[in-house]
Design an enzyme around this catalytic site. Structure first.
Site, PDB file in Angstrom:
ATOM      1  N   HIS A 221       0.864  -1.200   0.000  1.00 41.79           N
ATOM      2  CA  HIS A 221       0.000   0.000   0.000  1.00 41.79           C
ATOM      3  C   HIS A 221       0.892   1.239   0.000  1.00 41.79           C
ATOM      4  O   HIS A 221       1.724   1.371  -0.878  1.00 41.79           O
ATOM      5  CB  HIS A 221      -0.957  -0.097   1.210  1.00 41.79           C
ATOM      6  CG  HIS A 221      -2.042   0.921   1.286  1.00 41.79           C
ATOM      7  ND1 HIS A 221      -2.418   1.728   0.247  1.00 41.79           N
ATOM      8  CD2 HIS A 221      -2.863   1.248   2.335  1.00 41.79           C
ATOM      9  CE1 HIS A 221      -3.411   2.513   0.631  1.00 41.79           C
ATOM     10  NE2 HIS A 221      -3.701   2.254   1.889  1.00 41.79           N
ATOM     11  N   HIS A 260      -2.377  -2.492  -9.518  1.00 41.16           N
ATOM     12  CA  HIS A 260      -3.378  -1.855  -8.645  1.00 41.16           C
ATOM     13  C   HIS A 260      -4.604  -2.748  -8.579  1.00 41.16           C
ATOM     14  O   HIS A 260      -4.968  -3.379  -9.560  1.00 41.16           O
ATOM     15  CB  HIS A 260      -3.775  -0.482  -9.207  1.00 41.16           C
ATOM     16  CG  HIS A 260      -4.400   0.409  -8.189  1.00 41.16           C
ATOM     17  ND1 HIS A 260      -5.729   0.324  -7.868  1.00 41.16           N
ATOM     18  CD2 HIS A 260      -3.877   1.382  -7.405  1.00 41.16           C
ATOM     19  CE1 HIS A 260      -5.995   1.218  -6.931  1.00 41.16           C
ATOM     20  NE2 HIS A 260      -4.894   1.879  -6.630  1.00 41.16           N
ATOM     21  N   ASP A 314       2.480   5.404  -6.680  1.00 42.58           N
ATOM     22  CA  ASP A 314       3.764   5.357  -5.962  1.00 42.58           C
ATOM     23  C   ASP A 314       4.976   5.382  -6.877  1.00 42.58           C
ATOM     24  O   ASP A 314       6.078   5.728  -6.425  1.00 42.58           O
ATOM     25  CB  ASP A 314       3.809   4.100  -5.081  1.00 42.58           C
ATOM     26  CG  ASP A 314       2.789   4.187  -3.957  1.00 42.58           C
ATOM     27  OD1 ASP A 314       1.890   3.335  -3.886  1.00 42.58           O
ATOM     28  OD2 ASP A 314       2.864   5.165  -3.171  1.00 42.58           O
TER      29      ASP A 314
HETATM   30  C1  SDX Z   1      -1.565   2.106  -3.333  1.00 39.26           C
HETATM   31  O1  SDX Z   1      -6.264   0.671  -3.223  1.00 39.26           O
HETATM   32  C2  SDX Z   1      -5.815   1.866  -3.466  1.00 39.26           C
HETATM   33  O2  SDX Z   1      -6.522   2.700  -3.944  1.00 39.26           O
HETATM   34  C3  SDX Z   1      -4.362   2.084  -3.042  1.00 39.26           C
HETATM   35  C4  SDX Z   1      -3.729   3.402  -3.469  1.00 39.26           C
HETATM   36  C5  SDX Z   1      -4.348   4.595  -2.734  1.00 39.26           C
HETATM   37  O3  SDX Z   1      -4.298   5.693  -3.266  1.00 39.26           O
HETATM   38  O4  SDX Z   1      -4.784   4.376  -1.541  1.00 39.26           O
HETATM   39  O5  SDX Z   1      -3.867   3.563  -4.877  1.00 39.26           O
HETATM   40  C6  SDX Z   1      -2.235   3.422  -3.130  1.00 39.26           C
HETATM   41  O6  SDX Z   1      -1.496   1.317  -2.415  1.00 39.26           O
HETATM   42  C7  SDX Z   1      -1.059   1.746  -4.703  1.00 39.26           C
HETATM   43  C8  SDX Z   1      -0.448   0.317  -4.779  1.00 39.26           C
HETATM   44  C9  SDX Z   1       0.965   0.347  -4.216  1.00 39.26           C
HETATM   45  N1  SDX Z   1       1.521  -1.017  -4.123  1.00 39.26           N
HETATM   46  C10 SDX Z   1       2.519  -1.423  -4.940  1.00 39.26           C
HETATM   47  O7  SDX Z   1       2.990  -0.770  -5.848  1.00 39.26           O
HETATM   48  C11 SDX Z   1       3.038  -2.817  -4.595  1.00 39.26           C
HETATM   49  C12 SDX Z   1       3.214  -3.623  -5.888  1.00 39.26           C
HETATM   50  N2  SDX Z   1       1.882  -3.922  -6.431  1.00 39.26           N
HETATM   51  C13 SDX Z   1       1.327  -5.209  -6.152  1.00 39.26           C
HETATM   52  O8  SDX Z   1       1.685  -5.816  -4.956  1.00 39.26           O
HETATM   53  C14 SDX Z   1      -0.146  -5.306  -6.536  1.00 39.26           C
HETATM   54  O9  SDX Z   1      -0.282  -4.753  -7.795  1.00 39.26           O
HETATM   55  C15 SDX Z   1      -1.212  -4.713  -5.608  1.00 39.26           C
HETATM   56  C16 SDX Z   1      -1.094  -5.231  -4.221  1.00 39.26           C
HETATM   57  C17 SDX Z   1      -1.125  -3.233  -5.612  1.00 39.26           C
HETATM   58  C18 SDX Z   1      -2.583  -5.133  -6.170  1.00 39.26           C
HETATM   59  O10 SDX Z   1      -2.554  -6.495  -6.221  1.00 39.26           O
HETATM   60  P1  SDX Z   1      -3.840  -7.450  -6.439  1.00 39.26           P
HETATM   61  O11 SDX Z   1      -5.011  -6.680  -6.919  1.00 39.26           O
HETATM   62  O12 SDX Z   1      -4.029  -8.280  -5.215  1.00 39.26           O
HETATM   63  O13 SDX Z   1      -3.355  -8.309  -7.645  1.00 39.26           O
HETATM   64  P2  SDX Z   1      -2.428  -9.586  -7.533  1.00 39.26           P
HETATM   65  O14 SDX Z   1      -1.308  -9.404  -6.552  1.00 39.26           O
HETATM   66  O15 SDX Z   1      -3.330 -10.754  -7.339  1.00 39.26           O
HETATM   67  O16 SDX Z   1      -1.761  -9.617  -8.991  1.00 39.26           O
HETATM   68  C19 SDX Z   1      -2.534 -10.006 -10.140  1.00 39.26           C
HETATM   69  C20 SDX Z   1      -1.498 -10.427 -11.191  1.00 39.26           C
HETATM   70  C21 SDX Z   1      -0.494 -11.469 -10.644  1.00 39.26           C
HETATM   71  O17 SDX Z   1      -0.030 -12.204 -11.745  1.00 39.26           O
HETATM   72  P3  SDX Z   1      -0.610 -13.722 -11.947  1.00 39.26           P
HETATM   73  O18 SDX Z   1      -0.283 -14.499 -10.666  1.00 39.26           O
HETATM   74  O19 SDX Z   1      -2.110 -13.567 -12.168  1.00 39.26           O
HETATM   75  O20 SDX Z   1       0.141 -14.235 -13.158  1.00 39.26           O
HETATM   76  O21 SDX Z   1      -0.701  -9.282 -11.558  1.00 39.26           O
HETATM   77  C22 SDX Z   1       0.652  -9.527 -11.173  1.00 39.26           C
HETATM   78  C23 SDX Z   1       0.632 -10.632 -10.143  1.00 39.26           C
HETATM   79  O22 SDX Z   1       1.863 -11.318 -10.126  1.00 39.26           O
HETATM   80  N3  SDX Z   1       1.165  -8.282 -10.559  1.00 39.26           N
HETATM   81  C24 SDX Z   1       2.406  -7.836 -10.716  1.00 39.26           C
HETATM   82  C25 SDX Z   1       2.455  -6.652  -9.956  1.00 39.26           C
HETATM   83  N4  SDX Z   1       1.271  -6.425  -9.376  1.00 39.26           N
HETATM   84  C26 SDX Z   1       0.470  -7.449  -9.760  1.00 39.26           C
HETATM   85  N5  SDX Z   1       3.470  -8.307 -11.410  1.00 39.26           N
HETATM   86  C27 SDX Z   1       4.607  -7.585 -11.333  1.00 39.26           C
HETATM   87  N6  SDX Z   1       4.752  -6.438 -10.617  1.00 39.26           N
HETATM   88  C28 SDX Z   1       3.691  -5.939  -9.933  1.00 39.26           C
HETATM   89  N7  SDX Z   1       3.837  -4.835  -9.230  1.00 39.26           N
END
Ligand code: SDX
Length: 377
Positions: A221, A260, A314
């Site tokens: 997050h 996201h 971010d």
């Molecule tokens: C914020 O919710 C909000 O509104 C939050 C926010 C706000 O203003 O409050 O916008 C702020 O928190 C932004 C997010 C910051 N976090 C990150 O940057 C951390 C990296 N991102 C990931 O951990 C992920 O994208 C999440 C946690 C943000 C969202 O994840 P989800 O919705 O649970 O999706 P997931 O982890 O199940 O991923 C789905 C697929 C997967 O691939 P498969 O297993 O289906 O093959 O997408 C891939 C994931 O591996 N994936 C990524 C990735 N994020 C998702 N692959 C590579 N790099 C990434 N960053």
């Protein structure tokens, strides 16, 4: 078979009049106004007024709101004394959570009140004091004198002044103010949901803020902006981006600042922050991290854009904060300084039509298990 929705993905858990997000089209509006228009034309103070009152203020209303905010810039003396006792290597997000929680101890006007006007006033005071908490701790841990707030300065300018003991340039003030606008609210994200759950029990606003700060700190997050900077530091230089990314993608490593839960398109905040980062990188001669970020984005676009994985808020805020001269471990506190306004707005909204938030869980454990006395186990 459990009916639980992991991570509450796609579950509608509340109504809100504050932020509208279209994840497919990459649209964010605060009370119907597109985020790009607010980033270009508004100020953080005006944006907070908009979020809390559901309309833009008149000049007189904005002046009164700003005056009230600035009247609360000062920290109660015991809080400053407390900050000076913190270990110098304490993490700023732990400091912020601890000091915000401690503010309740020095609120002599019923800290537990959920009466709307009192609750809103407490939310404003916490938002006004949070910058001084972060700035004071950074000054103390650096062996420098604490700089008292300057009530003649805007929220953005006052923070940078207390941090650096010099008033920021108009460009720096505007850049930081824009970051505050962009991070203020974003629907039912994890930290806002945390705050609304706490508010729904009619607990106090200090408990709301402490819980929400705790949720925001997580690397999935708000902690991701620091994660992005750690990645850029780990890569080290532009010519090493390709090899790093090839390895990361091959090992399905999550790249901080991408992806996201809601956006399956470019996060509109990232669009604006990318422009800001590019401009600041040029102005400060700090172009390496921007160029590295751009290259990472190009590689990720090739590799995963088809999966709806784009830069989020971010990714470019890391370079922006770096160019503003902020230490890496102050990046997530910057997110919190802004989001305190969104958390307060959501809790005011929660209380206006409250119902205790209490979902269910599917029990998937055993039944009919006999109790065995300890001597027979
Ligand atoms: C914020 O919710 C909000 O509104 C939050 C926010 C706000 O203003 O409050 O916008 C702020 O928190 C932004 C997010 C910051 N976090 C990150 O940057 C951390 C990296 N991102 C990931 O951990 C992920 O994208 C999440 C946690 C943000 C969202 O994840 P989800 O919705 O649970 O999706 P997931 O982890 O199940 O991923 C789905 C697929 C997967 O691939 P498969 O297993 O289906 O093959 O997408 C891939 C994931 O591996 N994936 C990524 C990735 N994020 C998702 N692959 C590579 N790099 C990434 N960053």
């Amino acid at each position: 078979m459990s009916t639980a929705t992991k991570g509450l993905e796609g579950v509608v858990a509340a109504e809100t009049e504050m932020s509208f997000i279209d994840g497919e089209k990459g649209v964010l509006e605060y009370v119907g106004i597109e985020i790009d228009a607010l980033a270009r034309h508004s100020t953080f103070e005006e944006t907070v007024y908009l979020l809390w009152n559901r309309r833009l203020p008149t000049r007189a209303e904005l002046d009164a709101f700003t005056k009230d905010l600035r009247a609360h810039y000062d920290l109660p003396a015991p809080i400053l004394t407390l900050i000076k006792t913190f270990p110098k290597d304490a993490q700023p997000m732990h400091v912020l959570r601890t000091a915000v929680s401690a503010l309740a101890l020095f609120d002599n006007d019923d800290p537990n009140s959920v009466e709307p006007d009192a609750y809103r006033a407490k939310g404003l005071a916490i938002m006004a004091r949070a910058p001084a908490i972060i700035a004071a701790f950074d000054r103390v841990r650096s062996g420098k004198d604490v700089i008292a707030p300057d009530k003649s300065l805007s929220f953005a300018s006052n923070f940078l002044y207390m941090l650096n003991n010099e008033k920021p340039t108009k460009t720096m003030e505007r850049a930081f103010d824009t970051c505050m606008i962009l991070h203020a609210d974003h629907g039912l994200n994890a930290s806002t949901f945390t705050g609304r759950v706490i508010a729904s029990t009619l607990s106090d606003i200090y408990s709301v803020m402490s819980g929400a700060i705790g949720a925001l700190r997580g690397p999935l997050h708000g902690g991701a902006n620091e994660g992005v900077m750690h990645t850029l530091n780990e890569i080290g230089s532009l010519d090493r981006v390709d090899a790093y990314m090839k390895d990361a993608l091959a090992n399905k490593k999550k790249i901080m600042g991408f992806g996201h839960r809601v956006y399956k398109a470019y996060d509109p905040r990232a669009t604006y922050l990318k422009t800001l980062a590019e401009q600041l990188a040029k102005d400060t001669g700090n172009e390496q991290f921007y160029k590295m970020s751009k290259k990472i984005e190009d590689i990720m676009h090739e590799a995963v854009a088809a999966k709806g994985i784009y830069p989020n808020v971010d990714f470019y805020s890391a370079t922006t904060y770096h160019c503003l001269g902020l230490k890496l471990d102050l990046f997530t506190p910057m997110f919190a300084l802004s989001r305190i306004s969104g958390w307060a707005g959501h809790c005011i909204e929660q209380l206006s039509a409250n119902r205790l938030i209490r979902p269910s869980a599917d029990y998937v454990g055993p039944h009919g298990v006999a109790y065995v006395p300890i001597e027979k186990r």
